[in-house]
Write a protein that holds these residues in place. Structure first.
Motif, mmCIF file in Angstrom:
data_model
loop_
_atom_site.group_PDB
_atom_site.id
_atom_site.type_symbol
_atom_site.label_atom_id
_atom_site.label_comp_id
_atom_site.label_asym_id
_atom_site.label_seq_id
_atom_site.Cartn_x
_atom_site.Cartn_y
_atom_site.Cartn_z
ATOM 1 N N ASN A 357 2.329 -9.858 2.692
ATOM 2 C CA ASN A 357 3.544 -9.908 3.504
ATOM 3 C C ASN A 357 3.250 -9.228 4.835
ATOM 4 O O ASN A 357 3.039 -8.016 4.888
ATOM 5 C CB ASN A 357 4.686 -9.208 2.762
ATOM 6 C CG ASN A 357 6.006 -9.313 3.511
ATOM 7 O OD1 ASN A 357 6.056 -9.869 4.600
ATOM 8 N ND2 ASN A 357 7.053 -8.772 2.917
ATOM 9 N N LEU A 358 3.242 -9.997 5.923
ATOM 10 C CA LEU A 358 2.951 -9.462 7.251
ATOM 11 C C LEU A 358 4.246 -9.251 8.027
ATOM 12 O O LEU A 358 5.099 -10.133 8.094
ATOM 13 C CB LEU A 358 2.036 -10.415 8.031
ATOM 14 C CG LEU A 358 0.606 -10.581 7.511
ATOM 15 C CD1 LEU A 358 -0.139 -11.611 8.362
ATOM 16 C CD2 LEU A 358 -0.126 -9.269 7.520
ATOM 17 N N ASP A 359 4.370 -8.092 8.623
ATOM 18 C CA ASP A 359 5.536 -7.764 9.449
ATOM 19 C C ASP A 359 5.542 -8.681 10.683
ATOM 20 O O ASP A 359 4.537 -8.783 11.389
ATOM 21 C CB ASP A 359 5.438 -6.293 9.856
ATOM 22 C CG ASP A 359 6.650 -5.821 10.661
ATOM 23 O OD1 ASP A 359 7.525 -6.649 10.975
ATOM 24 O OD2 ASP A 359 6.711 -4.608 10.954
ATOM 25 N N PRO A 360 6.655 -9.350 10.965
ATOM 26 C CA PRO A 360 6.720 -10.219 12.160
ATOM 27 C C PRO A 360 6.483 -9.470 13.462
ATOM 28 O O PRO A 360 6.125 -10.083 14.478
ATOM 29 C CB PRO A 360 8.146 -10.792 12.109
ATOM 30 C CG PRO A 360 8.556 -10.669 10.670
ATOM 31 C CD PRO A 360 7.885 -9.433 10.158
ATOM 32 N N ARG A 399 1.582 -5.297 1.644
ATOM 33 C CA ARG A 399 2.534 -5.401 2.750
ATOM 34 C C ARG A 399 1.957 -4.681 3.972
ATOM 35 O O ARG A 399 1.477 -3.547 3.867
ATOM 36 C CB ARG A 399 3.882 -4.778 2.369
ATOM 37 C CG ARG A 399 4.951 -5.014 3.450
ATOM 38 C CD ARG A 399 6.356 -4.733 2.968
ATOM 39 N NE ARG A 399 6.607 -3.318 2.754
ATOM 40 C CZ ARG A 399 6.899 -2.769 1.583
ATOM 41 N NH1 ARG A 399 6.961 -3.529 0.492
ATOM 42 N NH2 ARG A 399 7.128 -1.485 1.469
ATOM 43 N N VAL A 400 2.006 -5.349 5.124
ATOM 44 C CA VAL A 400 1.442 -4.803 6.354
ATOM 45 C C VAL A 400 2.554 -4.701 7.378
ATOM 46 O O VAL A 400 3.217 -5.696 7.697
ATOM 47 C CB VAL A 400 0.300 -5.696 6.895
ATOM 48 C CG1 VAL A 400 -0.368 -5.034 8.090
ATOM 49 C CG2 VAL A 400 -0.721 -5.981 5.795
ATOM 50 N N GLU A 401 2.761 -3.466 7.871
ATOM 51 C CA GLU A 401 3.844 -3.212 8.823
ATOM 52 C C GLU A 401 3.294 -2.539 10.069
ATOM 53 O O GLU A 401 2.279 -1.846 10.030
ATOM 54 C CB GLU A 401 4.904 -2.298 8.181
ATOM 55 C CG GLU A 401 5.520 -2.857 6.908
ATOM 56 C CD GLU A 401 6.420 -1.840 6.231
ATOM 57 O OE1 GLU A 401 6.339 -0.657 6.611
ATOM 58 O OE2 GLU A 401 7.171 -2.228 5.325
ATOM 59 N N ALA A 402 3.983 -2.750 11.173
ATOM 60 C CA ALA A 402 3.615 -2.108 12.432
ATOM 61 C C ALA A 402 4.325 -0.769 12.556
ATOM 62 O O ALA A 402 5.519 -0.664 12.283
ATOM 63 C CB ALA A 402 3.981 -3.007 13.614
ATOM 64 N N ASP A 403 3.586 0.251 12.930
ATOM 65 C CA ASP A 403 4.152 1.571 13.238
ATOM 66 C C ASP A 403 3.916 1.802 14.722
ATOM 67 O O ASP A 403 2.969 2.469 15.139
ATOM 68 C CB ASP A 403 3.476 2.644 12.383
ATOM 69 C CG ASP A 403 4.125 4.014 12.558
ATOM 70 O OD1 ASP A 403 5.002 4.151 13.435
ATOM 71 O OD2 ASP A 403 3.744 4.948 11.821
ATOM 72 N N ASP A 405 5.553 3.459 16.999
ATOM 73 C CA ASP A 405 5.698 4.824 17.520
ATOM 74 C C ASP A 405 4.402 5.612 17.419
ATOM 75 O O ASP A 405 4.090 6.430 18.294
ATOM 76 C CB ASP A 405 6.811 5.562 16.766
ATOM 77 C CG ASP A 405 8.187 4.950 17.026
ATOM 78 O OD1 ASP A 405 8.324 4.285 18.075
ATOM 79 O OD2 ASP A 405 9.086 5.129 16.189
ATOM 80 N N ASN A 406 3.634 5.390 16.348
ATOM 81 C CA ASN A 406 2.373 6.118 16.151
ATOM 82 C C ASN A 406 1.148 5.283 16.486
ATOM 83 O O ASN A 406 0.025 5.703 16.214
ATOM 84 C CB ASN A 406 2.276 6.606 14.701
ATOM 85 C CG ASN A 406 3.339 7.632 14.362
ATOM 86 O OD1 ASN A 406 3.497 8.627 15.054
ATOM 87 N ND2 ASN A 406 4.087 7.376 13.294
ATOM 88 N N ASP A 407 1.380 4.097 17.060
ATOM 89 C CA ASP A 407 0.286 3.249 17.508
ATOM 90 C C ASP A 407 -0.691 2.949 16.376
ATOM 91 O O ASP A 407 -1.904 3.071 16.528
ATOM 92 C CB ASP A 407 -0.453 3.903 18.682
ATOM 93 C CG ASP A 407 -1.212 2.878 19.522
ATOM 94 O OD1 ASP A 407 -0.754 1.722 19.580
ATOM 95 O OD2 ASP A 407 -2.248 3.231 20.099
ATOM 96 N N GLN A 408 -0.131 2.527 15.239
ATOM 97 C CA GLN A 408 -0.984 2.259 14.094
ATOM 98 C C GLN A 408 -0.351 1.204 13.193
ATOM 99 O O GLN A 408 0.798 0.794 13.403
ATOM 100 C CB GLN A 408 -1.230 3.543 13.281
ATOM 101 C CG GLN A 408 0.039 4.174 12.738
ATOM 102 C CD GLN A 408 -0.230 5.519 12.070
ATOM 103 O OE1 GLN A 408 -1.351 6.004 12.027
ATOM 104 N NE2 GLN A 408 0.806 6.125 11.524
ATOM 105 N N VAL A 409 -1.102 0.783 12.189
ATOM 106 C CA VAL A 409 -0.649 -0.201 11.213
ATOM 107 C C VAL A 409 -0.579 0.473 9.846
ATOM 108 O O VAL A 409 -1.430 1.293 9.496
ATOM 109 C CB VAL A 409 -1.626 -1.400 11.165
ATOM 110 C CG1 VAL A 409 -1.389 -2.248 9.924
ATOM 111 C CG2 VAL A 409 -1.454 -2.267 12.399
ATOM 112 N N ARG A 410 0.446 0.110 9.079
ATOM 113 C CA ARG A 410 0.631 0.668 7.736
ATOM 114 C C ARG A 410 0.382 -0.438 6.722
ATOM 115 O O ARG A 410 1.057 -1.466 6.715
ATOM 116 C CB ARG A 410 2.039 1.227 7.592
ATOM 117 C CG ARG A 410 2.401 1.717 6.187
ATOM 118 C CD ARG A 410 3.789 2.326 6.217
ATOM 119 N NE ARG A 410 4.238 2.770 4.901
ATOM 120 C CZ ARG A 410 5.018 2.055 4.093
ATOM 121 N NH1 ARG A 410 5.453 0.862 4.478
ATOM 122 N NH2 ARG A 410 5.371 2.524 2.916
ATOM 123 N N LEU A 411 -0.629 -0.233 5.856
ATOM 124 C CA LEU A 411 -0.936 -1.166 4.773
ATOM 125 C C LEU A 411 -0.485 -0.535 3.462
ATOM 126 O O LEU A 411 -0.906 0.574 3.126
ATOM 127 C CB LEU A 411 -2.431 -1.466 4.688
ATOM 128 C CG LEU A 411 -3.043 -2.425 5.718
ATOM 129 C CD1 LEU A 411 -3.303 -1.698 7.022
ATOM 130 C CD2 LEU A 411 -4.342 -3.017 5.178
#
Length: 500
Positions: A357-360, A399-403, A405-411
Motif C-alpha cells: 500500500n503506497l501513500d498517494p 505500507r509505505v507513507e511519506a513523513d 515533516d522529517n524528510d523521510q519515508v516510513r515503511l
C-alpha cells in the motif's frame, strides 16, 4: 608510624652494646653484625634505614663494606655513618670517597651521636618520600601518555553527566577543541553529532544494561558510516564518577554486515538455478538410453537456461565483492521500485499473500539507501515473517507513507504470526540473538538478520522499531529511511551535521 631499622656493624662487642644503648630511646628496630660479610648479608635481607659502620674491622674494613654497599643498586641509597678512632684528614676523605654520608670519630659524644642519627633518619624519610613522589609522578606521566595517545576515547563524567576529563581521541569524536571545556552533558554533546543507538539502551544512561550502546554517524556523500561502541564503568562502588570508554568498531560492524549480505546473496541467488541445472542433468544422466530426443533437448534447454542464470548471478556477486562499500548513493532507488522488489521477493520465498500500500502523497525523490540494501531489508523481514509463522504461510502487509515533516519515508511491515514478549522485542535486534529458541527450538541460522537490518538502517541515517500488532496476533516492524541529498550541478545540498 613506620618503625625505622638500624644496622650496627662493629667487631667490638662492648662498642656494639654501647651503640645499642645510645639509640634505644628512638624506638628503632636494631640489627647487629660483627663482620663485613655479615653486614652485607643483613643489609640485603632487611634493607635498613641507616647503617652505623665501624671502620677498623678484621678481614674487611668499613671502607670496603661501604664501597660494596654503594655498588649494589638495591642498597646504594641507604645512609651510612662511619665510626672510627682515626683522626687524620685522609681517613675522612677516604670514607667520603667510599660513599659515607657522615663520619663520627671515637670517642664520640653520646648526645651528638643521637642528634646525628636522628637527623640522618629524618632526611632519609624525606628522601624516600621524594623518591616515592617521583615514582608516582613518573607512573602518572606514563599513564597519561598512554591515555592521551590511545586509539580509544576515554572520558570521566560526574553524576550530572558533565565531562570532567576527555582525552585527545574523545575530543576528536565529540568535536571539542584542545582546551575547550564542554558545558553540555555528554549525551547531549554526543547527540549533536551521532545517533544514540539503540534508543532504549540510552534511556537509562549511564546505568549498566545488557544491550550494547553505540554512537552512529550515518554515511554521507563525503564520509563513510562510523560506529562507536560506548562502555561506562564505575571504578569504585562509592565513587560518583563514571569512566567511559569509546571504541571505534566500524570495521567490525561493516565487515559483519558485508559477510551477512554476501551469504544472503549466495543463498538466494544461486540455489534456484542450481536446482534447474542439477535436476536436468540428473534426468539426462539416468535416462540417456530411453529418453526421447526432443524431450532430452527440452531438458537440456532448461539446464542451459539455469546455467545462464547462474552465470548472471555469479557476475552480480563478483560485482558486489568488488564494491568497496554499500555505496548507497551509487544505486539509490525510489519507493516506486518497491512493487517489483516485493513481487520478486514473494516469488522467491513462495509467499502468496504479500500486499503493498503506497501513500498517494509519495513522490519520486530518491531514498538514502541503495537498491540492494533495501531489497535485503525487505527480504529479511518477509523471510522472518514466514519462518516464525505457525503454519509458515503468513499474510504480510507492507505500507509505505511519506513523513514530509522529517524528510523521510516510513515503511511498516506487519504479519499475522505470533506476539513476542517485551524482553524479546527489546533484544531481538542484537547480533546472534534468536527469539525462536524460546518457543520453537533451534532454527537454522546465526540470528544475524535483524541485527544487520538495524545496522543498514542506522548507517543511512534511518531508524527502526518493532512492536506487537494491537489488533491481532503478529509483529509490526517500522523502518524510517531519509530521502537522499539532492545534488545541483555537483554541489550537495545539506550537511553532515544536519544528517547526524
Amino acid at each position: 608510624m613506620e618503625q625505622n631499622t638500624v644496622l650496627i656493624v662493629d667487631d667490638d662487642e662492648q662498642m656494639r652494646a654501647l651503640l645499642i644503648e645510645t639509640i634505644a630511646p628512638f624506638n628503632l628496630r636494631l640489627l647487629a653484625a660483627q663482620r663485613g660479610d655479615q653486614a652485607l648479608q643483613l643489609a640485603k635481607q632487611h634493607q635498613p634505614d641507616l647503617i652505623l659502620l665501624d671502620v677498623m674491622m678484621p678481614d674487611m674494613d668499613g671502607f670496603e663494606v661501604c664501597r660494596l654497599l654503594r655498588d649494589d643498586p638495591m642498597l646504594a641509597q641507604i645512609p651510612i655513618v662511619l665510626i672510627t678512632a682515626l683522626h687524620d684528614r685522609e681517613a675522612k676523605i677516604r670514607g667520603f670517597e667510599a660513599g659515607a654520608d657522615e663520619f663520627i670519630t671515637k670517642p664520640f659524644d653520646l648526645g651528638e651521636l643521637q642528634a646525628r642519627i636522628n637527623t640522618v633518619l629524618r632526611l632519609n624519610r624525606y628522601r624516600r618520600l621524594l623518591q616515592e613522589q617521583a615514582r608516582v609522578n613518573a607512573e602518572r606521566a606514563r599513564f597519561e601518555w598512554v591515555v592521551e595517545t590511545s586509539d580509544n576515547a576515554y572520558l570521566i563524567l560526574d553524576r550530572s553527566d558533565r565531562i570532567i576529563y576527555a582525552n585527545a581521541r574523545a575530543r576528536v569524536y565529540l568535536g571539542l577543541a584542545t582546551n575547550e571545556h564542554p558545558t553540555k552533558p555528554f549525551c547531549a554533546l554526543a547527540a549533536q553529532r551521532y545517533r544514540l543507538a539503540p534508543r532504549e539502551a540510552w534511556e537509562s544512561w549511564p546505568a549498566p544494561v545488557d544491550i550494547q550502546r553505540f554512537l552512529v554517524h550515518p554515511e554521507t556523500l563525503h564520509s563513510p558510516e562510523q560506529w562507536l561502541k560506548v562502555e561506562p564503568a564505575m571504578i569504585h562502588a562509592a565513587d560518583d564518577q563514571v569512566v567511559v570508554t569509546i571504541r571505534d568498531v566500524t570495521q567490525q560492524i561493516t565487515a559483519q554486515r558485508e559477510m551477512w549480505t554476501f551469504h544472503t546473496a549466495i543463498s538466494h541467488k544461486l540455489r534456484t538455478p542450481l536446482v534447474s541445472i542439477i535436476g536436468g542433468l540428473n534426468i539426462l544422466h539416468d535416462n540417456m538410453d530411453q529418453i526421447d530426443r526432443s524431450i532430452a533437448r527440452n531438458i537440456a534447454a532448461i539446464a542451459l537456461g539455469g546455467a545462464h542464470r547462474l552465470q548472471s548471478e555469479i557476475d552480480d556477486i563478483l560485482l558486489y565483492v568488488r564494491s568497496p562499500s554499500d555505496a548507497h548513493y551509487l544505486d539509490t532507488c525510489t519507493v516506486f521500485e518497491l512493487p517489483a522488489m516485493i513481487a520478486a521477493i514473494s516469488q522467491e520465498l513462495g509467499m502468496q499473500t504479500v500486499s503493498l500500500n503506497l501513500d498517494p502523497a509519495l513522490d519520486a525523490r530518491r531514498l538514502r539507501i541503495s537498491r540492494r540494501s533495501l531489497e535485503l531489508v525487505l527480504r529479511e523481514l518477509c523471510e522472518n515473517a514466514k519462518k516464525f509463522h505457525p503454519q509458515h504461510n503468513p499474510s504480510v502487509m507492507v505500507r509505505v507513507e511519506a513523513d514530509i515533516d522529517n524528510d523521510q519515508v516510513r515503511l511498516l511491515v506487519c504479519d499475522d504470526g505470533t506476539h513476542l514478549p517485551p524482553d524479546q522485542l527489546r533484544k531481538i535486534w542484537q547480533p546472534y540473538y534468536q527469539a525462536e529458541r524460546s518457543f520453537t527450538g533451534q532454527i537454522e541460522g546465526m540470528g544475524l538478520g535483524l541485527a544487520q537490518v538495524a545496522r543498514i538502517v542506522l548507517a543511512v541515517g534511518g531508524s527502526y522499531q518493532m512492536h506487537n500488532r494491537p489488533d491481532r496476533p503478529g509483529i509490526c516492524v517500522e523502518i524510517r529511511i531519509p530521502f537522499a541529498e539532492e545534488q545541483v550541478r555537483g554541489v550537495v545540498i545539506g550537511s553532515d551535521e544536519q544528517l547526524s
